[in-house]
Scaffold this motif. Structure first.
Motif, PDB file in Angstrom:
ATOM      1  N   MET A 412       0.861  -1.185   0.000  1.00 43.55           N
ATOM      2  CA  MET A 412       0.000   0.000   0.000  1.00 43.55           C
ATOM      3  C   MET A 412       0.898   1.235   0.000  1.00 43.55           C
ATOM      4  O   MET A 412       2.020   1.202   0.505  1.00 43.55           O
ATOM      5  CB  MET A 412      -0.892   0.017   1.230  1.00 43.55           C
ATOM      6  N   ILE A 413       0.380   2.322  -0.546  1.00 43.31           N
ATOM      7  CA  ILE A 413       1.126   3.571  -0.551  1.00 43.31           C
ATOM      8  C   ILE A 413       0.228   4.672  -0.022  1.00 43.31           C
ATOM      9  O   ILE A 413      -0.985   4.689  -0.288  1.00 43.31           O
ATOM     10  CB  ILE A 413       1.645   3.908  -1.968  1.00 43.31           C
ATOM     11  N   GLY A 414       0.802   5.570   0.789  1.00 41.23           N
ATOM     12  CA  GLY A 414      -0.025   6.608   1.389  1.00 41.23           C
ATOM     13  C   GLY A 414       0.770   7.858   1.687  1.00 41.23           C
ATOM     14  O   GLY A 414       1.990   7.919   1.491  1.00 41.23           O
ATOM     15  N   GLY A 415       0.059   8.863   2.178  1.00 41.08           N
ATOM     16  CA  GLY A 415       0.706  10.108   2.540  1.00 41.08           C
ATOM     17  C   GLY A 415      -0.305  11.114   3.029  1.00 41.08           C
ATOM     18  O   GLY A 415      -1.519  10.894   2.957  1.00 41.08           O
ATOM     19  N   HIS A 416       0.211  12.210   3.547  1.00 45.45           N
ATOM     20  CA  HIS A 416      -0.639  13.293   4.060  1.00 45.45           C
ATOM     21  C   HIS A 416      -0.316  14.583   3.322  1.00 45.45           C
ATOM     22  O   HIS A 416       0.861  14.926   3.142  1.00 45.45           O
ATOM     23  CB  HIS A 416      -0.420  13.481   5.562  1.00 45.45           C
ATOM     24  N   THR A 425       0.312  10.511  -7.253  1.00 44.88           N
ATOM     25  CA  THR A 425       1.141  10.601  -8.458  1.00 44.88           C
ATOM     26  C   THR A 425       1.839   9.277  -8.736  1.00 44.88           C
ATOM     27  O   THR A 425       1.859   8.792  -9.877  1.00 44.88           O
ATOM     28  CB  THR A 425       2.192  11.721  -8.296  1.00 44.88           C
ATOM     29  N   VAL A 426       2.395   8.688  -7.693  1.00 47.30           N
ATOM     30  CA  VAL A 426       3.089   7.400  -7.838  1.00 47.30           C
ATOM     31  C   VAL A 426       2.117   6.312  -8.280  1.00 47.30           C
ATOM     32  O   VAL A 426       2.416   5.518  -9.178  1.00 47.30           O
ATOM     33  CB  VAL A 426       3.767   7.016  -6.506  1.00 47.30           C
ATOM     34  N   ALA A 427       0.939   6.275  -7.656  1.00 45.12           N
ATOM     35  CA  ALA A 427      -0.056   5.257  -8.001  1.00 45.12           C
ATOM     36  C   ALA A 427      -0.547   5.428  -9.433  1.00 45.12           C
ATOM     37  O   ALA A 427      -0.832   4.440 -10.132  1.00 45.12           O
ATOM     38  CB  ALA A 427      -1.224   5.331  -7.030  1.00 45.12           C
ATOM     39  N   ALA A 428      -0.652   6.680  -9.889  1.00 51.77           N
ATOM     40  CA  ALA A 428      -1.086   6.932 -11.264  1.00 51.77           C
ATOM     41  C   ALA A 428      -0.036   6.456 -12.262  1.00 51.77           C
ATOM     42  O   ALA A 428      -0.370   5.934 -13.335  1.00 51.77           O
ATOM     43  CB  ALA A 428      -1.365   8.424 -11.457  1.00 51.77           C
ATOM     44  N   ARG A 429       1.233   6.622 -11.914  1.00 52.73           N
ATOM     45  CA  ARG A 429       2.310   6.226 -12.819  1.00 52.73           C
ATOM     46  C   ARG A 429       2.537   4.721 -12.828  1.00 52.73           C
ATOM     47  O   ARG A 429       2.828   4.142 -13.873  1.00 52.73           O
ATOM     48  CB  ARG A 429       3.609   6.935 -12.418  1.00 52.73           C
ATOM     49  N   ARG A 430       2.439   4.085 -11.658  1.00 55.24           N
ATOM     50  CA  ARG A 430       2.693   2.647 -11.570  1.00 55.24           C
ATOM     51  C   ARG A 430       1.598   1.951 -10.769  1.00 55.24           C
ATOM     52  O   ARG A 430       1.829   1.451  -9.668  1.00 55.24           O
ATOM     53  CB  ARG A 430       4.056   2.384 -10.936  1.00 55.24           C
ATOM     54  N   GLY A 436      -3.378  -0.469  -3.049  1.00 54.94           N
ATOM     55  CA  GLY A 436      -4.276   0.642  -2.754  1.00 54.94           C
ATOM     56  C   GLY A 436      -3.502   1.876  -2.350  1.00 54.94           C
ATOM     57  O   GLY A 436      -2.275   1.841  -2.180  1.00 54.94           O
ATOM     58  N   VAL A 437      -4.234   2.986  -2.202  1.00 54.45           N
ATOM     59  CA  VAL A 437      -3.641   4.266  -1.851  1.00 54.45           C
ATOM     60  C   VAL A 437      -4.373   4.856  -0.654  1.00 54.45           C
ATOM     61  O   VAL A 437      -5.609   4.826  -0.593  1.00 54.45           O
ATOM     62  CB  VAL A 437      -3.722   5.269  -3.028  1.00 54.45           C
ATOM     63  N   ILE A 438      -3.612   5.370   0.299  1.00 55.94           N
ATOM     64  CA  ILE A 438      -4.171   6.084   1.455  1.00 55.94           C
ATOM     65  C   ILE A 438      -3.830   7.560   1.264  1.00 55.94           C
ATOM     66  O   ILE A 438      -2.686   7.967   1.454  1.00 55.94           O
ATOM     67  CB  ILE A 438      -3.579   5.570   2.782  1.00 55.94           C
ATOM     68  N   ALA A 439      -4.821   8.357   0.863  1.00 60.91           N
ATOM     69  CA  ALA A 439      -4.591   9.775   0.588  1.00 60.91           C
ATOM     70  C   ALA A 439      -5.301  10.612   1.643  1.00 60.91           C
ATOM     71  O   ALA A 439      -6.507  10.817   1.578  1.00 60.91           O
ATOM     72  CB  ALA A 439      -5.081  10.136  -0.807  1.00 60.91           C
TER      73      ALA A 439
END
Length: 474
Positions: A412-416, A425-430, A436-439
């Protein structure tokens, strides 16, 4: 318990209470001389002891809410003792001498009485202000995460490969490494760069002893950097946040990962079915043939890995391997580089907003592109952590290995804020790399143009670049 799961550090709270009580005692009681030969009073001894305890345990600024008031109060009490002693030598109605104790009970000087009264008023006022500030700026520890595991923590510079073009063209695959990645897997961990990361992971080792919230070698610099971006005139008072250097978290540095402990417990328990069953209830990974799932997290503007450690600890306590990144684009409030130097926050980009909103947003999107490259590079570097034939000196030094423990198929990838924009941006590219993404509260306007085009409808995309340029970029 304070707001947000924070609670006072007990030892620090006790010392603070003792110091304030000592100040109150010295202010409201008459000096009692315990060593008449040297004219040393009990009040003075208590004040000196309280002062030494505060300065030794917290320095001059880490507990400034108390230490800054010690000197003026001690000075006032010295003046008070001098005036009372002088007054008693001139006019004394009653003097009681017993062993080495002298008590003076009267003074007829009206002027001196007024001065003594003012000294008491000022001293009491300083004590009250100190108490209020100590409440507003407490020395706290972050409460234990509510997950079923304890949390291990490691700070290191993770070797990575920076090859933006290959990443964008999908020529790098986390499961099937290319030539550059093979060089890392075969032991060449120097690669062509590194990223500063904080690793948080589940462990069963004892975490009763707290560790500092900020890394001790950069804590003061980070606290001062945070104040430097505050509005004027607060940005000149860089010591205000020094209290944060006392903050603690419930984790253990360089703890063994949970899977390692499980193997030891299985060997230890042998054929004891009941004991083995109990351990399997605690450690679910290998009983289902699975590994530890992964979460990569990108910090927001003026953030860093320490500031987001509470979020990471909660994920780790629930069984995730968490990678917190310090970005090197100048958006972090401060970070320690591999060569030991400190990279400060780049405040110059904020000045662009005074010139042009478009110029400012473009600068942020350029940063987002760099941050995305770092985040993807860290994602591919997880192969290095998971490889059994790779030696990472920083991990080898502390005897910790994550070889064959990480689930590279469950990331999973996330950020604040800015970090959430980076994650999107990372999820859109790869999108092939992540489950999943935690935004959290994403700064969508700072996402790169290519990511905005992928994720947003054409109407939302208008304004970031012309349609013709967008088609060319695609």
């Amino acid at each position: 318990m304070l707001l947000g799961g924070l609670k006072p550090i007990r030892s620090r709270l006790c010392l603070d209470i003792f110091t304030i009580a000592a100040l109150g005692y010295a202010t409201f009681t008459k000096p009692t001389h315990v060593f008449s030969l040297f004219h040393v009073s009990l009040n003075s001894l208590i004040l000196v002891l309280a002062c030494l305890l505060t300065l030794i345990t917290a320095g001059l600024t880490k507990r400034w809410t108390i230490s800054f008031f010690l000197l003026p109060i001690i000075t006032l009490q010295i003046v008070r003792e001098f005036l009372e002693q002088s007054c008693c030598n001139e006019v004394v109605n009653e003097t009681l001498i017993m062993n080495t104790t002298i008590v003076c009970t009267a003074c007829t000087s009206t002027f001196t009485s007024i001065i003594l009264f003012l000294i008491k008023i000022v001293s009491v006022s300083l004590i009250v202000v100190s108490v209020i500030l100590s409440i507003l700026f407490p020395a706290v520890e972050i409460s234990q995460p509510k997950g079923k595991y304890n949390v291990g923590i490691i700070d290191l510079h993770l070797p990575v490969i920076f090859d933006e073009e290959k990443i964008k063209r999908h020529e790098l695959d986390i499961h099937h490494p290319g030539d550059n990645e093979d060089s890392i897997i075969n032991g060449n961990v120097n690669a062509n760069g590194s990223v500063s990361v904080k690793l948080l992971y589940p462990t069963h080792e004892n975490t009763e002893h707290n560790v500092p919230y900020f890394n001790t070698d950069t804590a003061k610099l980070v606290c001062e950097a945070l104040m430097a971006v505050a509005p004027r005139p607060l940005n000149k008072l860089q010591w205000i946040l020094h209290t944060w250097q006392l903050s603690k978290i419930k984790s253990k540095r360089n703890a063994k990962p949970i899977a390692v402990l499980m193997e030891k417990e299985e060997d230890k328990n042998g054929d004891d079915d009941d004991a083995t069953a109990n351990e399997e209830k605690k450690i679910p990974y290998k009983e289902h043939g699975s590994k530890i799932p992964i979460v990569l997290f990108s910090h927001g503007l003026t953030g860093n890995t320490s500031i987001y450690s509470y979020q990471g600890m909660n994920l780790a306590s629930n069984g995730y391997f968490v990678v917190l990144l310090d970005h090197s684009d100048g958006s972090a409030i401060g970070m320690k580089k591999r060569n030991g130097t400190f990279l400060h926050y780049d405040s110059s980009i904020g000045d662009f907003s005074k010139e042009s909103a478009t110029k400012y947003v473009r600068a942020r999107r350029k940063q987002a592109d760099h941050r995305a490259t770092e985040l993807l590079a860290a994602t591919f570097a997880l192969r290095t952590l998971n490889a059994s034939n790779v030696i990472i000196p920083e991990l080898e030094k502390v005897g910790v290995s994550f070889a064959d423990k990480l689930d590279l198929h469950n990331i999973m990838i996330g950020g604040h804020s800015f970090g959430a924009a980076t994650a999107l941006t990372v999820a859109a590219r790869r999108p092939d790399l992540f489950k999943g993404v935690i935004a959290h509260d994403p700064a969508l306007d700072w996402m790169t143009d290519d990511a905005r085009k992928i994720l947003f409808c054409e109407k939302r995309f208008v304004g970031s670049m012309s349609k013709k340029r967008a088609e060319e970029k695609a």
